[in-house]
Write a protein that holds these residues in place. Structure first.
Motif, mmCIF file in Angstrom:
data_model
loop_
_atom_site.group_PDB
_atom_site.id
_atom_site.type_symbol
_atom_site.label_atom_id
_atom_site.label_comp_id
_atom_site.label_asym_id
_atom_site.label_seq_id
_atom_site.Cartn_x
_atom_site.Cartn_y
_atom_site.Cartn_z
ATOM 1 N N ARG A 100 -48.097 4.828 44.483
ATOM 2 C CA ARG A 100 -47.336 3.572 44.584
ATOM 3 C C ARG A 100 -48.284 2.365 44.684
ATOM 4 O O ARG A 100 -48.013 1.308 44.097
ATOM 5 N N THR A 101 -49.390 2.532 45.388
ATOM 6 C CA THR A 101 -50.371 1.448 45.490
ATOM 7 C C THR A 101 -50.987 1.164 44.129
ATOM 8 O O THR A 101 -51.127 -0.001 43.723
ATOM 9 N N ALA A 102 -51.353 2.211 43.406
ATOM 10 C CA ALA A 102 -51.931 2.037 42.065
ATOM 11 C C ALA A 102 -50.913 1.424 41.116
ATOM 12 O O ALA A 102 -51.242 0.528 40.320
ATOM 13 N N GLU A 103 -49.691 1.888 41.201
ATOM 14 C CA GLU A 103 -48.622 1.345 40.351
ATOM 15 C C GLU A 103 -48.468 -0.160 40.586
ATOM 16 O O GLU A 103 -48.408 -0.949 39.628
ATOM 17 N N ALA A 104 -48.415 -0.564 41.838
ATOM 18 C CA ALA A 104 -48.260 -1.987 42.170
ATOM 19 C C ALA A 104 -49.456 -2.802 41.680
ATOM 20 O O ALA A 104 -49.290 -3.902 41.143
ATOM 21 N N ALA A 105 -50.652 -2.269 41.847
ATOM 22 C CA ALA A 105 -51.859 -2.978 41.395
ATOM 23 C C ALA A 105 -51.849 -3.132 39.877
ATOM 24 O O ALA A 105 -52.180 -4.207 39.349
ATOM 25 N N CYS A 106 -51.465 -2.085 39.173
ATOM 26 C CA CYS A 106 -51.400 -2.158 37.707
ATOM 27 C C CYS A 106 -50.348 -3.157 37.248
ATOM 28 O O CYS A 106 -50.566 -3.909 36.289
ATOM 29 N N ARG A 107 -49.221 -3.173 37.931
ATOM 30 C CA ARG A 107 -48.166 -4.139 37.586
ATOM 31 C C ARG A 107 -48.664 -5.579 37.794
ATOM 32 O O ARG A 107 -48.373 -6.470 36.985
ATOM 33 N N GLU A 108 -49.415 -5.790 38.858
ATOM 34 C CA GLU A 108 -49.944 -7.127 39.139
ATOM 35 C C GLU A 108 -50.915 -7.570 38.038
ATOM 36 O O GLU A 108 -50.850 -8.702 37.548
ATOM 37 N N LEU A 109 -51.815 -6.680 37.632
ATOM 38 C CA LEU A 109 -52.765 -7.020 36.571
ATOM 39 C C LEU A 109 -52.046 -7.220 35.245
ATOM 40 O O LEU A 109 -52.347 -8.169 34.511
ATOM 41 N N LEU A 110 -51.094 -6.368 34.933
ATOM 42 C CA LEU A 110 -50.336 -6.503 33.689
ATOM 43 C C LEU A 110 -49.613 -7.844 33.658
ATOM 44 O O LEU A 110 -49.642 -8.551 32.647
ATOM 45 N N SER A 111 -49.002 -8.221 34.757
ATOM 46 C CA SER A 111 -48.301 -9.501 34.847
ATOM 47 C C SER A 111 -49.267 -10.667 34.644
ATOM 48 O O SER A 111 -48.959 -11.625 33.920
ATOM 49 N N ALA A 112 -50.438 -10.590 35.267
ATOM 50 C CA ALA A 112 -51.443 -11.642 35.119
ATOM 51 C C ALA A 112 -51.907 -11.739 33.672
ATOM 52 O O ALA A 112 -52.086 -12.845 33.137
ATOM 53 N N MET A 113 -52.087 -10.599 33.033
ATOM 54 C CA MET A 113 -52.527 -10.598 31.632
ATOM 55 C C MET A 113 -51.445 -11.144 30.713
ATOM 56 O O MET A 113 -51.727 -11.882 29.771
#
Length: 141
Positions: free
Chosen positions: A119-132
């Protein structure tokens, strides 16, 4: 090694938020370690047949997380489309693994810990994807 420090040592200026990338890489590495350990622990359980899908999703998530972490580490000036596709795939892998591990979390502590890391990795990936995605929408004047 400090991931943030290593990424900041990149010899060229980059547009990517290096602090965010470092957090994502660290979360992905922790997720991969948790998934690998969880799969191994599942193999040691008495009722292994009940954990087959958990083991498979653990291994898929570990592989996806490690591949993305390596790509992010070496591509600070990365092409957005490739990284975004891998981010999306890893979001699916980590979410799927978390759901599977959460089903066994009350009975197996390793599954609970793995689900948390996913869940932590999922949230971090979502944050980076959103920023990109936001950065891709910004067109220079």
């Amino acid at each position: 090694m400090n991931t943030n420090e290593m990424l900041k040592a990149y010899p060229h200026e980059v547009e990517t938020d290096v602090n965010l990338v470092a957090r994502v890489v660290d979360a992905l590495n922790e997720c991969a370690e948790a998934c690998t350990a969880c799969a191994d622990a599942c193999l040691a359980e008495v009722y292994i047949g009940d954990l087959r899908l958990c083991i498979r999703t653990d291994l898929d998530c570990a592989d996806s997380s490690m591949a993305l972490a390596r790509m992010l580490t070496r591509r600070l000036g990365f092409p957005g489309a490739v990284i975004m596709a891998h981010l999306q795939a890893t979001i699916v892998a980590s979410s799927t693994c978390a759901v599977q591990c959460e089903q066994h979390a009350e009975m197996h502590d390793h599954c609970r810990l793995c689900a948390e890391a996913c869940r932590t990795a999922e949230a971090a990936c979502r944050e980076l994807l959103s920023a990109m995605e936001s950065a891709a929408k910004v067109v220079p004047a």
